[in-house]
Design an enzyme around this catalytic site. Structure first.
Site, PDB file in Angstrom:
ATOM      1  N   GLU A   1      54.825 -19.529  80.186  1.00 41.42           N
ATOM      2  CA  GLU A   1      56.035 -19.537  81.009  1.00 41.42           C
ATOM      3  C   GLU A   1      55.839 -20.387  82.255  1.00 41.42           C
ATOM      4  OE1 GLU A   1      56.739 -15.476  82.068  1.00 41.42           O
ATOM      5  OE2 GLU A   1      57.158 -14.851  80.002  1.00 41.42           O
TER       6      GLU A   1
ATOM      7  N   LYS B   1      55.413 -21.065  86.005  1.00 39.82           N
ATOM      8  CA  LYS B   1      55.000 -20.247  87.156  1.00 39.82           C
ATOM      9  C   LYS B   1      55.685 -20.840  88.374  1.00 39.82           C
ATOM     10  CE  LYS B   1      50.981 -18.164  89.432  1.00 39.82           C
ATOM     11  NZ  LYS B   1      51.547 -18.035  90.772  1.00 39.82           N
TER      12      LYS B   1
ATOM     13  N   PHE C   1      61.455 -12.706  84.118  1.00 35.05           N
ATOM     14  CA  PHE C   1      60.365 -12.813  83.146  1.00 35.05           C
ATOM     15  C   PHE C   1      59.977 -11.484  82.514  1.00 35.05           C
ATOM     16  CE2 PHE C   1      58.245 -13.145  87.378  1.00 35.05           C
ATOM     17  CZ  PHE C   1      57.477 -11.976  87.349  1.00 35.05           C
TER      18      PHE C   1
HETATM   19  P1  ATP Z   1      49.236 -16.216  93.623  1.00 36.34           P
HETATM   20  O1  ATP Z   1      48.536 -16.074  94.935  1.00 36.34           O
HETATM   21  O2  ATP Z   1      48.571 -17.133  92.653  1.00 36.34           O
HETATM   22  O3  ATP Z   1      50.714 -16.385  93.696  1.00 36.34           O
HETATM   23  P2  ATP Z   1      49.284 -13.421  93.394  1.00 36.34           P
HETATM   24  O4  ATP Z   1      47.968 -12.840  93.717  1.00 36.34           O
HETATM   25  O5  ATP Z   1      50.377 -13.357  94.395  1.00 36.34           O
HETATM   26  O6  ATP Z   1      49.024 -14.897  92.915  1.00 36.34           O
HETATM   27  P3  ATP Z   1      49.259 -13.108  90.630  1.00 36.34           P
HETATM   28  O7  ATP Z   1      49.612 -11.987  89.752  1.00 36.34           O
HETATM   29  O8  ATP Z   1      47.849 -13.469  90.678  1.00 36.34           O
HETATM   30  O9  ATP Z   1      49.819 -12.771  92.052  1.00 36.34           O
HETATM   31  O10 ATP Z   1      50.114 -14.361  90.193  1.00 36.34           O
HETATM   32  C1  ATP Z   1      51.346 -14.137  89.642  1.00 36.34           C
HETATM   33  C2  ATP Z   1      52.451 -14.364  90.634  1.00 36.34           C
HETATM   34  O11 ATP Z   1      53.134 -15.537  90.234  1.00 36.34           O
HETATM   35  C3  ATP Z   1      53.445 -13.260  90.528  1.00 36.34           C
HETATM   36  O12 ATP Z   1      53.228 -12.277  91.502  1.00 36.34           O
HETATM   37  C4  ATP Z   1      54.783 -13.927  90.692  1.00 36.34           C
HETATM   38  O13 ATP Z   1      55.201 -13.905  92.044  1.00 36.34           O
HETATM   39  C5  ATP Z   1      54.533 -15.364  90.345  1.00 36.34           C
HETATM   40  N1  ATP Z   1      55.169 -15.827  89.091  1.00 36.34           N
HETATM   41  C6  ATP Z   1      55.840 -16.981  88.939  1.00 36.34           C
HETATM   42  N2  ATP Z   1      56.254 -17.151  87.689  1.00 36.34           N
HETATM   43  C7  ATP Z   1      55.854 -16.075  86.984  1.00 36.34           C
HETATM   44  C8  ATP Z   1      55.955 -15.676  85.622  1.00 36.34           C
HETATM   45  N3  ATP Z   1      56.556 -16.443  84.718  1.00 36.34           N
HETATM   46  N4  ATP Z   1      55.404 -14.504  85.270  1.00 36.34           N
HETATM   47  C9  ATP Z   1      54.774 -13.712  86.166  1.00 36.34           C
HETATM   48  N5  ATP Z   1      54.639 -14.048  87.467  1.00 36.34           N
HETATM   49  C10 ATP Z   1      55.157 -15.215  87.884  1.00 36.34           C
END
Ligand code: ATP
Length: 591
Positions: free
Chosen positions: A250, A252, A340
């Site tokens: 998907e 991001k 999502f």
């Molecule tokens: P990062 O600092 O990399 O954004 P994070 O620690 O905030 O990561 P992670 O779970 O590691 O959180 O990364 C996923 C984040 O990416 C989610 O919290 C969401 O906000 C975002 N995101 C964007 N697109 C998607 C998607 N298709 N599916 C899930 N999360 C997504």
């Protein structure tokens, strides 16, 4: 239950620098708490009256609190202000002011937890004209009968500054120990907490009805769930290896994660850290209202260019974080939601369904909103070969994404888990090693020269969930503008503590210590073995931790993250290993 029991525990917890002792004090407190008070005591320990998502605040201005202290202590307002200048903390001011107070009320009412809680509750629920005066009276009624130590904690609580600096995990451990005698039962509680975000209710059920009733706690509309998180990978090959050879890929998007709860009563939006953010996006609320069913959905809300419809970076969403002028911001910075996941539909949890099944349901729900402009299904493809992921990634990057999320087709939704069922592949991992890392500020050195009167460098820590400790990983002094330095100095002031926090592990000597609360994003050139930083110690080499080399603040304060959401020490280990792999070195080569 005597309020003094709570106060004594809080005092002891504030004085210890042993992490284990924190749990022990809580276990002893729970053992002394009547079952029908367990939920309230649990919330008070967390420094709140209700779970965060209720969004209930006491809402008292500093000035009013000072007046309450003055009236109950018999001191003048000027004297109280002077004390406040000296102590820098209203709780301590109350403690000091009340210490020299004579006889309390003639016929004092007993200070019970019940009384204190219900008075706080009244304070929170009083609103409208004249409410500040009424709130003041309520707080004074408590202070009139309180000892100086009790006053100190009452005011700290009222000001939202009762931070015992304990993680929810510590409370879970203590509950498991107190009511089942076995810490491993924390898992059951944690699961209930993950699907309800309501530790008080879980605690009450446990105390009254036992572990089985906690096990049966289900996802409920308008109670946010803790979000499922992703691990990182650096290549499409690695992602596919983790995914049994076939995966959902998907976009991001770089926006804000939102959990949408839509029922007959209306719509509520929750942030990644489960705060109610409905007011930030009235336009989104309107768009999802059209959905036909009762649902809990997850998606990324992204700002788009009003003219071209192109996705804009995360920073543009900041225009929505304001109390006034949201209308104007809505026009200039329109947003779309890219959904999502679906976790609940018409009275039933859907978390146990597989990714593919949930995606199918989600598509139906999105179609029912009949608003393709604003309510979208996130772009997705199914990939079996690394090249397919790579190709999709180029499309994603071109569209303004950070990268792609790769999801296991057979995976269920695991609230609160960070596992390889979801992985993120970001653009940066591929070109160089420098991914951003989110670390907690735990200490500081005083600044010199141009930075005199501010902090010169900040000590940062990763979080180790296993030991529930914040382990230092680097000192950062670059990337700060004068404005940042000013802001940090002011914002960190309320987190200053007199000694290293009990949950902080470091070999560094610092001028100032903080309770772990503020998370910032840094970028570093490299991760190296370190004899002085304990992050992930012994994981790569006996006697060594890991440290970031040449760290730089990116300018982003992650106020969407709690301290425990910071980059985990383990993640540093995997980043370290990946870095060696890319550089073609073996682990023994070290640094
Ligand atoms: P990062 O600092 O990399 O954004 P994070 O620690 O905030 O990561 P992670 O779970 O590691 O959180 O990364 C996923 C984040 O990416 C989610 O919290 C969401 O906000 C975002 N995101 C964007 N697109 C998607 C998607 N298709 N599916 C899930 N999360 C997504």
């Amino acid at each position: 239950m005597d309020f003094s029991l709570l106060v004594e525990t809080f005092q002891q917890m504030g004085q210890t620098s042993s992490r284990i002792a924190l749990t022990d004090y809580l276990v002893a407190l729970f053992a002394k708490t009547p079952h029908d008070l367990i939920d309230k005591v649990t919330y008070l320990i967390q420094g709140k009256l209700y779970p965060d998502y209720e969004g209930i605040e006491l809402g008292l201005a500093d000035k009013m609190v000072m007046r309450a202290i003055a009236s109950s202590s018999g001191k003048s307002l000027t004297e109280v202000e002077r004390l406040y200048q000296k102590t820098g903390d209203l709780g301590d001011t109350a403690g000091e002011a009340m210490r020299s107070k004579g006889q309390s009320s003639l016929y004092p009412e007993p200070m019970t937890v019940e009384r204190v809680y219900s008075t706080f509750d009244k304070v929170a629920r009083t609103s409208g004209a004249g409410s500040q005066e009424q709130k003041l009276k309520l707080v004074s009624s408590l202070l009139n009968d309180a000892t100086s130590e009790e006053s100190r904690y009452i005011i700290k609580f009222v000001m939202g500054q009762l931070r015992l600096g304990i993680a929810d995990y510590t409370v879970l451990d203590a509950l498991a120990l107190a009511f089942t005698g076995d810490k491993s039962n924390r898992k059951v509680l944690e699961n209930a907490y993950n699907v309800s975000s309501d530790l008080g209710t879980a605690a009450r059920l446990l105390a009254a009805n036992g572990l089985e009733s906690v096990r049966s706690m289900q996802v409920t509309l308008f109670k946010p769930l803790r979000p499922m998180l992703a691990e990182r990978v650096i290549t499409a090959e690695e992602a596919l290896e983790r995914m049994e050879g076939r995966a959902g890929v998907e976009f991001k998007l770089d926006g804000e994660r939102v959990q949408i709860h839509k029922g007959r009563q209306g719509v509520e939006l929750f942030s990644r850290r489960l705060e109610r953010i409905t007011g930030h996006y009235p336009d989104l609320v309107d768009s999802v209202r059209m959905i036909k069913s009762d649902v809990i959905l997850e998606g990324e809300v992204v700002a788009v260019n009003a003219q071209t419809g192109e996705y804009l970076p995360f920073q543009e969403l900041m225009h929505r974080r304001r109390k006034h002028g949201v209308e104007e911001a809505m026009e200039n910075y329109p947003v779309v939601i890219n959904l999502f996941d679906i976790l609940y539909l018409d009275g039933q949890s859907k978390m146990h369904l597989t990714y593919l099944e949930r995606r199918k349901l989600l598509k139906k729900v999105v179609d029912s909103a009949k608003n393709k402009e604003k309510v979208r299904l996130i772009e997705q493809t199914i990939a079996e070969k690394p090249e397919e992921i790579e190709r999709f990634m180029t499309v994603a990057i071109e569209e303004g994404c950070e990268g792609v999320m790769i999801k296991q087709l057979s995976s269920v939704y695991r609230a609160g888990a960070r596992e390889y069922a979801w992985v993120k592949l970001k653009r940066e991992y591929r070109s160089d090693l420098a991914d951003t890392i989110d670390l907690v500020i735990i200490g500081a050195l005083h600044g010199r020269g141009r930075r005199t009167g501010k902090y010169g460098a900040l000590l940062l820590a990763a979080y180790d969930p296993k030991s529930d400790m914040f382990q230092s990983a680097t000192k950062v002094g670059t990337g700060f503008t004068d404005e940042h330095l000013e802001q940090f100095y002011n914002n960190l002031e309320k987190h200053v503590i007199p000694h290293r926090h009990a949950r902080v592990e470091t070999g560094m000597e610092m001028d100032v210590w903080f309770e772990p609360a503020v998370v910032i994003e840094v970028i570093a050139s490299e991760i190296t073995l370190s004899p002085s930083h304990p992050a992930a110690k012994n994981s790569v080499r006996e006697g060594f931790g890991l440290a970031l080399r040449f760290p730089k603040f990116t300018g982003k304060v992650r106020d969407d993250k709690n301290a425990e959401d910071a980059t985990a020490s383990e993640e540093l280990v995997s980043m370290y290993r990946k870095q060696l792999k890319v550089a073609g070195k073996s682990e023994d080569a070290g640094n």
